[in-house]
Design a protein around this motif. Sequence first.
Motif, PDB file in Angstrom:
ATOM      1  N   ARG A 127      -7.642  58.576  38.499  1.00 25.36           N
ATOM      2  CA  ARG A 127      -6.938  58.079  37.311  1.00 25.36           C
ATOM      3  C   ARG A 127      -7.104  59.003  36.099  1.00 25.36           C
ATOM      4  N   ARG A 166      -2.717  60.446  28.335  1.00 27.24           N
ATOM      5  CA  ARG A 166      -2.563  59.440  27.283  1.00 27.24           C
ATOM      6  C   ARG A 166      -3.331  59.830  26.022  1.00 27.24           C
ATOM      7  N   PHE A 214      -1.246  61.815  23.725  1.00 30.22           N
ATOM      8  CA  PHE A 214      -0.273  61.021  22.971  1.00 30.22           C
ATOM      9  C   PHE A 214      -0.960  60.274  21.818  1.00 30.22           C
ATOM     10  N   SER A 270       2.304  49.906  19.762  1.00 27.42           N
ATOM     11  CA  SER A 270       1.574  48.993  20.647  1.00 27.42           C
ATOM     12  C   SER A 270       2.542  48.439  21.686  1.00 27.42           C
ATOM     13  N   GLY A 271       1.963  47.847  22.720  1.00 27.81           N
ATOM     14  CA  GLY A 271       2.756  47.381  23.856  1.00 27.81           C
ATOM     15  C   GLY A 271       3.581  46.142  23.592  1.00 27.81           C
ATOM     16  N   LEU A 273       9.968  60.447  27.435  1.00 26.22           N
ATOM     17  CA  LEU A 273       8.505  60.419  27.406  1.00 26.22           C
ATOM     18  C   LEU A 273       7.950  59.195  28.113  1.00 26.22           C
ATOM     19  N   SER A 274       8.670  58.109  28.049  1.00 25.57           N
ATOM     20  CA  SER A 274       8.125  56.858  28.572  1.00 25.57           C
ATOM     21  C   SER A 274       7.874  56.919  30.063  1.00 25.57           C
ATOM     22  N   LEU A 320       6.377  59.020  31.550  1.00 30.62           N
ATOM     23  CA  LEU A 320       5.050  59.568  31.835  1.00 30.62           C
ATOM     24  C   LEU A 320       4.010  58.482  32.010  1.00 30.62           C
ATOM     25  N   LEU A 321       4.324  57.317  31.517  1.00 30.26           N
ATOM     26  CA  LEU A 321       3.398  56.211  31.724  1.00 30.26           C
ATOM     27  C   LEU A 321       3.135  56.043  33.211  1.00 30.26           C
ATOM     28  N   GLY A 322       1.899  56.183  33.565  1.00 30.18           N
ATOM     29  CA  GLY A 322       1.543  55.835  34.929  1.00 30.18           C
ATOM     30  C   GLY A 322       1.904  56.838  35.993  1.00 30.18           C
ATOM     31  N   ALA A 371      -2.758  49.793  33.463  1.00 28.81           N
ATOM     32  CA  ALA A 371      -2.836  48.983  32.249  1.00 28.81           C
ATOM     33  C   ALA A 371      -3.669  47.740  32.535  1.00 28.81           C
ATOM     34  N   LEU A 429       0.855  51.127  36.254  1.00 25.59           N
ATOM     35  CA  LEU A 429       2.033  51.112  35.386  1.00 25.59           C
ATOM     36  C   LEU A 429       3.303  51.396  36.182  1.00 25.59           C
ATOM     37  N   LEU A 474       4.998  46.751  31.133  1.00 21.92           N
ATOM     38  CA  LEU A 474       4.729  46.398  29.737  1.00 21.92           C
ATOM     39  C   LEU A 474       5.991  45.852  29.075  1.00 21.92           C
ATOM     40  N   MET A 528       6.214  67.547  21.492  1.00 19.81           N
ATOM     41  CA  MET A 528       5.062  66.729  21.111  1.00 19.81           C
ATOM     42  C   MET A 528       3.876  67.615  20.742  1.00 19.81           C
TER      43      MET A 528
END
Length: 359
Positions: free
Chosen positions: A49, A56, A59, A167-168, A192-193, A195-197, A240, A277, A299, A336
């Motif tokens: 992980r 993260r 970010f 925030s989520g 970009l989103s 990239l979550l997970g 998460a 995620l 989320l 970024m």
Amino acid sequence: MTTTFSFFLAVIFTVASAQLSPDFYAISCPSALSIIQDAVRTAVSAESRMGASLLRLQFQDYFVNGCDGSVLLDDTEGFTGEKTAVTNVNSIRGFDVVDNIKSRLEEQCPGTVSCADIIAVAALVSCADIIAVAARDSLGGPNWTVQLGRRDSTTASLSDANSDIPSGILDLSDLRSAFAKNGFSAKEMVTLSDLLGQKSVINLRKEYHSSIVVERKSVDHDPPSYMGFRSTGTHSIGQARCFVFRTRIYNEENINPEFAMSLRRNCPSGDDNLAPLKPDNEVFDNNYFKNLVSMKGLLHTDQQLFNNGSTNAQVKAYSLDSASFFADLADVMVKMGNLSPLTGTDGEVRTNCRKINGS
Ligand code: HEM
């Protein structure tokens, strides 16, 4: 007005990137990138992980007053940093890995590599390897050059962290504002989103760019200094806590019922129980977007991107065309990394990432 604002942002980003260089350590610490890559590989081998966690961390640092390593500063008696911000407390991780990288760099090249750049490169490794998996499976190796030369902050701001990191629980309009504040369009936010997970670093192997990305217009390349990676092994999975998705799986209506039911089994209580995620994240791909179209965002904020709003079309487009997603991702990650870096004589290069020098 909009045009003037866009021009203003374009000027800021151009100036910022002009002050950084991929060759920044070529003479002062030529082994910097390989030391960082090696340490990240070891950390991810020990815990899969960790790649996601390092990604993260980038970010959470860069969205608060720019790329300056401020998130790494520990609280002291007279100073409160960003680690206890609402989105960070009991959540962000990877500090030991950064410490380990820093001490190896200090041995090899004392006082030259800033903590902010460790974040940039550690996160590059994670992201680049994620992309390299996609390369192996479909495209052939998208990547980007990490600009270097950022310096570290001599302060941090808990209140800015609380206000600037999304925030989520935000709805789409607030998410768009949070990204717009840093110069990102709604489309870039959607890019970009994903990239979550996603998975990340695995058996990194240095290679020079012969990949698809070379042909792409917007990633700056300098062949001798370009670093590329391809992953060939184990996985890193972003997760998460039950705490951040419980309200969604019990109370929201824009969620696939079977998906919600399956998550409830592990999240009746126990705030720290984890869920991936992206449940099917064996491969870096556009399944995140497919999941959103199927109402399977974990989320609240994920599903906001596909909830009959202005970003629906982009999510749908990426869900149908992974190549366009891959093509956009490198540009957004480079952007970024250019958020308000400290350069020149601003800030400092910390010898210990957790402390301001001399404290
Ligand atoms: C749209 C704005 C975003 C929101 C609201 C958001 C929110 C969250 C939340 C609530 C979590 C779970 C934290 C926990 O359980 O304690 C998370 C995890 C994560 N986020 Fe974000 N995030 C956003 C954007 C991003 C971006 C832009 C990136 C990458 C550049 C990113 C990368 C990650 C990763 C990799 C994880 C998993 C970390 C791990 O497993 O340790 N997020 N995010």
